[in-house]
Write a protein that holds these residues in place. Sequence first.
Motif, PDB file in Angstrom:
ATOM      1  N   LYS A  90       0.846  -1.175   0.000  1.00 24.38           N
ATOM      2  CA  LYS A  90       0.000   0.000   0.000  1.00 24.38           C
ATOM      3  C   LYS A  90       0.890   1.236   0.000  1.00 24.38           C
ATOM      4  CE  LYS A  90      -3.992   1.808   2.426  1.00 24.38           C
ATOM      5  NZ  LYS A  90      -4.864   1.620   3.581  1.00 24.38           N
ATOM      6  N   VAL A  91       0.672   2.099  -0.989  1.00 19.43           N
ATOM      7  CA  VAL A  91       1.459   3.317  -1.102  1.00 19.43           C
ATOM      8  C   VAL A  91       0.587   4.490  -0.695  1.00 19.43           C
ATOM      9  CG1 VAL A  91       2.732   4.807  -2.690  1.00 19.43           C
ATOM     10  CG2 VAL A  91       2.820   2.329  -2.972  1.00 19.43           C
ATOM     11  N   ILE A  92       1.073   5.256   0.225  1.00 18.60           N
ATOM     12  CA  ILE A  92       0.348   6.443   0.703  1.00 18.60           C
ATOM     13  C   ILE A  92       1.204   7.667   0.400  1.00 18.60           C
ATOM     14  CG2 ILE A  92      -0.586   7.609   2.726  1.00 18.60           C
ATOM     15  CD1 ILE A  92      -0.889   4.821   4.013  1.00 18.60           C
ATOM     16  N   ASP A  93       0.628   8.579  -0.354  1.00 15.58           N
ATOM     17  CA  ASP A  93       1.341   9.828  -0.648  1.00 15.58           C
ATOM     18  C   ASP A  93       1.286  10.723   0.589  1.00 15.58           C
ATOM     19  OD1 ASP A  93       2.073   9.235  -3.233  1.00 15.58           O
ATOM     20  OD2 ASP A  93       0.195   9.965  -4.075  1.00 15.58           O
ATOM     21  N   VAL A  94       2.440  11.230   0.940  1.00 17.15           N
ATOM     22  CA  VAL A  94       2.540  12.123   2.078  1.00 17.15           C
ATOM     23  C   VAL A  94       2.836  13.524   1.541  1.00 17.15           C
ATOM     24  CG1 VAL A  94       3.811  12.651   4.199  1.00 17.15           C
ATOM     25  CG2 VAL A  94       3.394  10.272   3.542  1.00 17.15           C
ATOM     26  N   GLN A  95       2.016  14.481   1.967  1.00 18.07           N
ATOM     27  CA  GLN A  95       2.173  15.858   1.502  1.00 18.07           C
ATOM     28  C   GLN A  95       3.347  16.498   2.229  1.00 18.07           C
ATOM     29  OE1 GLN A  95      -1.256  18.276   2.071  1.00 18.07           O
ATOM     30  NE2 GLN A  95      -0.430  19.979   0.888  1.00 18.07           N
ATOM     31  N   VAL A  96       4.238  17.068   1.479  1.00 17.37           N
ATOM     32  CA  VAL A  96       5.399  17.753   2.033  1.00 17.37           C
ATOM     33  C   VAL A  96       5.016  19.218   2.258  1.00 17.37           C
ATOM     34  CG1 VAL A  96       7.811  18.389   1.685  1.00 17.37           C
ATOM     35  CG2 VAL A  96       6.954  16.210   0.825  1.00 17.37           C
ATOM     36  N   GLN A  97       5.243  19.761   3.433  1.00 16.55           N
ATOM     37  CA  GLN A  97       4.882  21.145   3.734  1.00 16.55           C
ATOM     38  C   GLN A  97       6.096  22.028   3.800  1.00 16.55           C
ATOM     39  OE1 GLN A  97       2.334  21.369   7.131  1.00 16.55           O
ATOM     40  NE2 GLN A  97       1.067  19.695   6.412  1.00 16.55           N
TER      41      GLN A  97
END
Length: 97
Positions: A90-97
């Motif tokens: 499972k690939v979850i995109d993580v938002q970079v801030q």
Amino acid sequence: VKMRFDMPGLSRKEVKVMVEGDALVIRGEHKKEAGEGQVEGGDGWWKERSVSSYDMRLALPDECDKSQVRAELKNGVLLVSVPKRETERKVIDVQVQ
């Protein structure tokens, strides 16, 4: 996953392979009695006894199918194979801030 363990002198009856929880357990015990005979210069008897044991625990990865473990002992070599299960990554995109 394939594993090899050298267990010289042990027979199938003396080796036990099992899965306990998430661990592969390998046990072996060899008992030997020899040398029954008369002691030189006397009427006594002597007997030589030796015992050797083998006990190992290995953690199995989560993706292994623990119900399909196979083991084979040939000429003092224990071969253990543990098939892997197909797992979805499972690939979850993580938002970079």
